[in-house]
Design a protein around this motif. Structure first.
Motif, PDB file in Angstrom:
ATOM      1  N   ASN A 241       3.934   0.907 -38.413  1.00 21.34           N
ATOM      2  CA  ASN A 241       3.088   0.074 -37.561  1.00 21.34           C
ATOM      3  C   ASN A 241       1.866  -0.435 -38.307  1.00 21.34           C
ATOM      4  N   CYS A 242       1.291   0.445 -39.129  1.00 25.28           N
ATOM      5  CA  CYS A 242       0.110   0.042 -39.905  1.00 25.28           C
ATOM      6  C   CYS A 242       0.479  -0.986 -40.977  1.00 25.28           C
ATOM      7  N   ALA A 243       1.682  -0.860 -41.519  1.00 20.73           N
ATOM      8  CA  ALA A 243       2.144  -1.826 -42.516  1.00 20.73           C
ATOM      9  C   ALA A 243       2.303  -3.205 -41.899  1.00 20.73           C
ATOM     10  N   LYS A 244       2.647  -3.252 -40.618  1.00 20.84           N
ATOM     11  CA  LYS A 244       2.847  -4.526 -39.926  1.00 20.84           C
ATOM     12  C   LYS A 244       1.540  -5.257 -39.653  1.00 20.84           C
ATOM     13  N   ASP A 245       0.463  -4.503 -39.367  1.00 15.08           N
ATOM     14  CA  ASP A 245      -0.795  -5.185 -39.047  1.00 15.08           C
ATOM     15  C   ASP A 245      -1.746  -5.278 -40.241  1.00 15.08           C
ATOM     16  N   SER A 246      -1.350  -4.676 -41.373  1.00 15.98           N
ATOM     17  CA  SER A 246      -2.065  -4.833 -42.652  1.00 15.98           C
ATOM     18  C   SER A 246      -3.498  -4.311 -42.665  1.00 15.98           C
ATOM     19  N   VAL A 250      -2.384   0.706 -47.984  1.00 21.23           N
ATOM     20  CA  VAL A 250      -1.506   1.687 -48.622  1.00 21.23           C
ATOM     21  C   VAL A 250      -0.213   1.876 -47.823  1.00 21.23           C
ATOM     22  N   CYS A 251      -0.236   1.578 -46.537  1.00 19.48           N
ATOM     23  CA  CYS A 251       0.978   1.703 -45.713  1.00 19.48           C
ATOM     24  C   CYS A 251       1.999   0.644 -46.100  1.00 19.48           C
ATOM     25  N   LYS A 252       1.532  -0.578 -46.351  1.00 16.95           N
ATOM     26  CA  LYS A 252       2.452  -1.636 -46.806  1.00 16.95           C
ATOM     27  C   LYS A 252       3.004  -1.295 -48.181  1.00 16.95           C
ATOM     28  N   GLU A 253       2.168  -0.754 -49.054  1.00 19.08           N
ATOM     29  CA  GLU A 253       2.648  -0.339 -50.377  1.00 19.08           C
ATOM     30  C   GLU A 253       3.693   0.762 -50.245  1.00 19.08           C
ATOM     31  N   THR A 254       3.494   1.662 -49.294  1.00 21.82           N
ATOM     32  CA  THR A 254       4.457   2.744 -49.051  1.00 21.82           C
ATOM     33  C   THR A 254       5.815   2.186 -48.646  1.00 21.82           C
ATOM     34  N   ILE A 255       5.821   1.236 -47.714  1.00 19.53           N
ATOM     35  CA  ILE A 255       7.083   0.650 -47.245  1.00 19.53           C
ATOM     36  C   ILE A 255       7.760  -0.137 -48.364  1.00 19.53           C
ATOM     37  N   ASP A 256       6.990  -0.872 -49.142  1.00 15.47           N
ATOM     38  CA  ASP A 256       7.568  -1.614 -50.265  1.00 15.47           C
ATOM     39  C   ASP A 256       8.201  -0.668 -51.286  1.00 15.47           C
ATOM     40  N   LEU A 257       7.562   0.466 -51.510  1.00 17.46           N
ATOM     41  CA  LEU A 257       8.103   1.467 -52.437  1.00 17.46           C
ATOM     42  C   LEU A 257       9.399   2.057 -51.871  1.00 17.46           C
ATOM     43  N   PHE A 258       9.402   2.304 -50.573  1.00 17.53           N
ATOM     44  CA  PHE A 258      10.610   2.791 -49.901  1.00 17.53           C
ATOM     45  C   PHE A 258      11.757   1.786 -50.059  1.00 17.53           C
ATOM     46  N   ILE A 259      11.478   0.503 -49.842  1.00 12.63           N
ATOM     47  CA  ILE A 259      12.492  -0.547 -49.972  1.00 12.63           C
ATOM     48  C   ILE A 259      13.003  -0.601 -51.412  1.00 12.63           C
ATOM     49  N   ARG A 260      12.105  -0.486 -52.357  1.00 11.78           N
ATOM     50  CA  ARG A 260      12.510  -0.510 -53.770  1.00 11.78           C
ATOM     51  C   ARG A 260      13.469   0.628 -54.085  1.00 11.78           C
ATOM     52  N   LEU A 290      12.674  -4.733 -39.688  1.00 19.21           N
ATOM     53  CA  LEU A 290      13.185  -5.848 -40.481  1.00 19.21           C
ATOM     54  C   LEU A 290      12.078  -6.792 -40.931  1.00 19.21           C
ATOM     55  N   GLU A 291      11.008  -6.903 -40.141  1.00 17.70           N
ATOM     56  CA  GLU A 291       9.913  -7.792 -40.535  1.00 17.70           C
ATOM     57  C   GLU A 291       9.181  -7.302 -41.781  1.00 17.70           C
ATOM     58  N   LEU A 292       9.363  -6.007 -42.110  1.00 20.81           N
ATOM     59  CA  LEU A 292       8.743  -5.451 -43.317  1.00 20.81           C
ATOM     60  C   LEU A 292       9.669  -5.490 -44.520  1.00 20.81           C
ATOM     61  N   LEU A 293      10.918  -5.892 -44.294  1.00 22.05           N
ATOM     62  CA  LEU A 293      11.911  -5.902 -45.367  1.00 22.05           C
ATOM     63  C   LEU A 293      11.728  -7.143 -46.242  1.00 22.05           C
ATOM     64  N   ASP A 294      11.377  -6.921 -47.487  1.00 19.46           N
ATOM     65  CA  ASP A 294      11.227  -7.999 -48.475  1.00 19.46           C
ATOM     66  C   ASP A 294      12.577  -8.165 -49.180  1.00 19.46           C
ATOM     67  N   ASN A 295      13.331  -9.190 -48.784  1.00 16.39           N
ATOM     68  CA  ASN A 295      14.670  -9.392 -49.346  1.00 16.39           C
ATOM     69  C   ASN A 295      14.655  -9.580 -50.856  1.00 16.39           C
ATOM     70  N   GLN A 296      13.675 -10.316 -51.350  1.00 15.87           N
ATOM     71  CA  GLN A 296      13.598 -10.563 -52.792  1.00 15.87           C
ATOM     72  C   GLN A 296      13.300  -9.272 -53.550  1.00 15.87           C
ATOM     73  N   LEU A 297      12.432  -8.441 -52.998  1.00 17.50           N
ATOM     74  CA  LEU A 297      12.142  -7.146 -53.613  1.00 17.50           C
ATOM     75  C   LEU A 297      13.408  -6.290 -53.659  1.00 17.50           C
ATOM     76  N   PHE A 298      14.162  -6.309 -52.565  1.00 19.23           N
ATOM     77  CA  PHE A 298      15.409  -5.537 -52.526  1.00 19.23           C
ATOM     78  C   PHE A 298      16.396  -6.061 -53.570  1.00 19.23           C
ATOM     79  N   LYS A 299      16.617  -7.380 -53.607  1.00 19.57           N
ATOM     80  CA  LYS A 299      17.589  -7.961 -54.541  1.00 19.57           C
ATOM     81  C   LYS A 299      17.212  -7.674 -55.985  1.00 19.57           C
TER      82      LYS A 299
END
Length: 340
Positions: A241-246, A250-260, A290-299
């Motif tokens: 939730n914190c990653a969504k509202d920015s 560090v929460c957005k960085e956490t989710i991006d790391l998880f996606i990676r 899904l709104e936090l999923l960075d497709n390019q980061l995943f690919k």
């Protein structure tokens, strides 16, 4: 199971009980089988840590319908051996012999939960998926990876008429660092847990592990409002939730790391199974975020295996959106056994 026969084939009908038992939730569904088509009769979820035993929950769910149920298939989050399964992240023990004794059901099957998930894949519609990455391949084996309370993985031999899911405990394999940050993460988790598996990172609890690591690694002081929320609810939900509202970067960085890391382990699964049919991502984490999923980061991190990049480019990756996949898959497995 009741049988009705016509002149050409044997048609199955009756009631099938399906269960999906995870480390946090236990879901039960009773399906009515009408002309070999499943119709959901009733469904309910329970918390595995709040209820004392599987059998108590099973009987409570079935109630008076118990005598009308002639087959049951249970997907369990843990390895299954000789009709028994001890959940990896719960004290529940699922024992086929005890179920038969207590319910008088003779048709009882116990599967790994990812195997049960996989049985439903061939019945899903295009609308049941979100595509992260397109692929050029359409045939061959497939892989299923499912971050939740733990990290489930399974394979599927999938060639035309052949559709054979098989269980795996690949989520417990060793995490392999690639960068300096990854190495620092490995050291942090090794000090905390000893063995560092992919499940320590690519799961709901893994997201919280990543967050705590980043606090230490970046020397960040946690805000009091965040600490208060984490104490009263699921940390993974708070972080998402914190990653969504920015408001707490560090929460957005956490989710991006998880996606990676999810992308990296998905690619490793694809290579191990040569999953040219596709990689399917299950579990409740990604569909809700899904709104936090960075497709390019995943690919970028999925196609990053040097000599095998051309193969990985061919492989489609899809998120499963259908929440009833495990229950439907367990019921479909029952049907396949009853048909013999």
């Amino acid at each position: 199971m009741n049988h009705r026969k016509d002149t050409k084939t044997e048609i199955l009908s009756g009631y099938i009980l399906a269960a999906d038992i995870g480390g946090t939730n236990a879901r039960f569904a009773l399906f009515e089988l009408v002309n070999e088509e499943l119709k959901l009769f009733k469904e309910k979820s329970y918390k595995t840590k709040e209820d004392r035993s599987f059998l108590e929950v099973l009987k409570g769910f079935c109630g008076a319908d118990l005598t009308n149920i002639e087959s049951i298939c249970i997907g369990v989050a843990g390895p299954v051996s000789k009709g028994k399964a001890q959940l990896t992240n719960s004290p529940w023990l699922i024992d086929k012999a005890e179920i038969i004794k207590e319910t008088n059901m003779q048709q009882v099957w116990i599967l790994n939960d990812m195997e049960a998930h996989a049985y439903a894949l061939k019945n899903l519609k295009p609308s049941d998926y979100y595509e992260i990455k397109k692929g050029t391949a359409s045939r061959g084996n497939a892989g299923l990876i499912s971050p939740g309370t733990g990290l489930g993985e399974a394979g599927i031999l999938w060639e035309e008429t052949h559709f054979i899911p098989f269980a795996s405990e690949g989520g417990h394999c060793d995490f392999s660092p690639r960068t300096e940050l990854d190495r620092a993460l490995w050291l942090y988790l090794n000090k905390k847990f000893g063995h560092v598996s992919w499940e320590r990172i690519v799961s709901g609890p893994g997201i919280y592990n990543l967050y705590l690591f980043l606090l230490e690694y970046r020397n960040i002081e946690e805000p009091k409002w965040f600490s208060t929320q984490v104490k009263s609810t699921d940390p993974t939900l708070v972080i998402s939730n914190c990653a969504k509202d920015s408001k707490y970067p560090v929460c957005k960085e956490t989710i991006d790391l998880f996606i990676r890391f999810l992308a990296i382990e998905s690619a490793q699964l694809a290579l191990k199974f040569k999953a040219t049919k596709g990689i399917y991502i299950g579990g409740g984490i990604l569909p809700k975020n899904l709104e936090l999923l960075d497709n390019q980061l995943f690919k970028k991190n999925f196609v990053n295996s040097n000599k095998m990049n051309p193969l990985l480019e061919q492989i489609p990756v899809k998120v499963i959106l259908n929440e009833k996949t495990a229950l439907t898959g367990a019921a479909l497995f029952s049907i396949s056994k009853l048909k013999g």
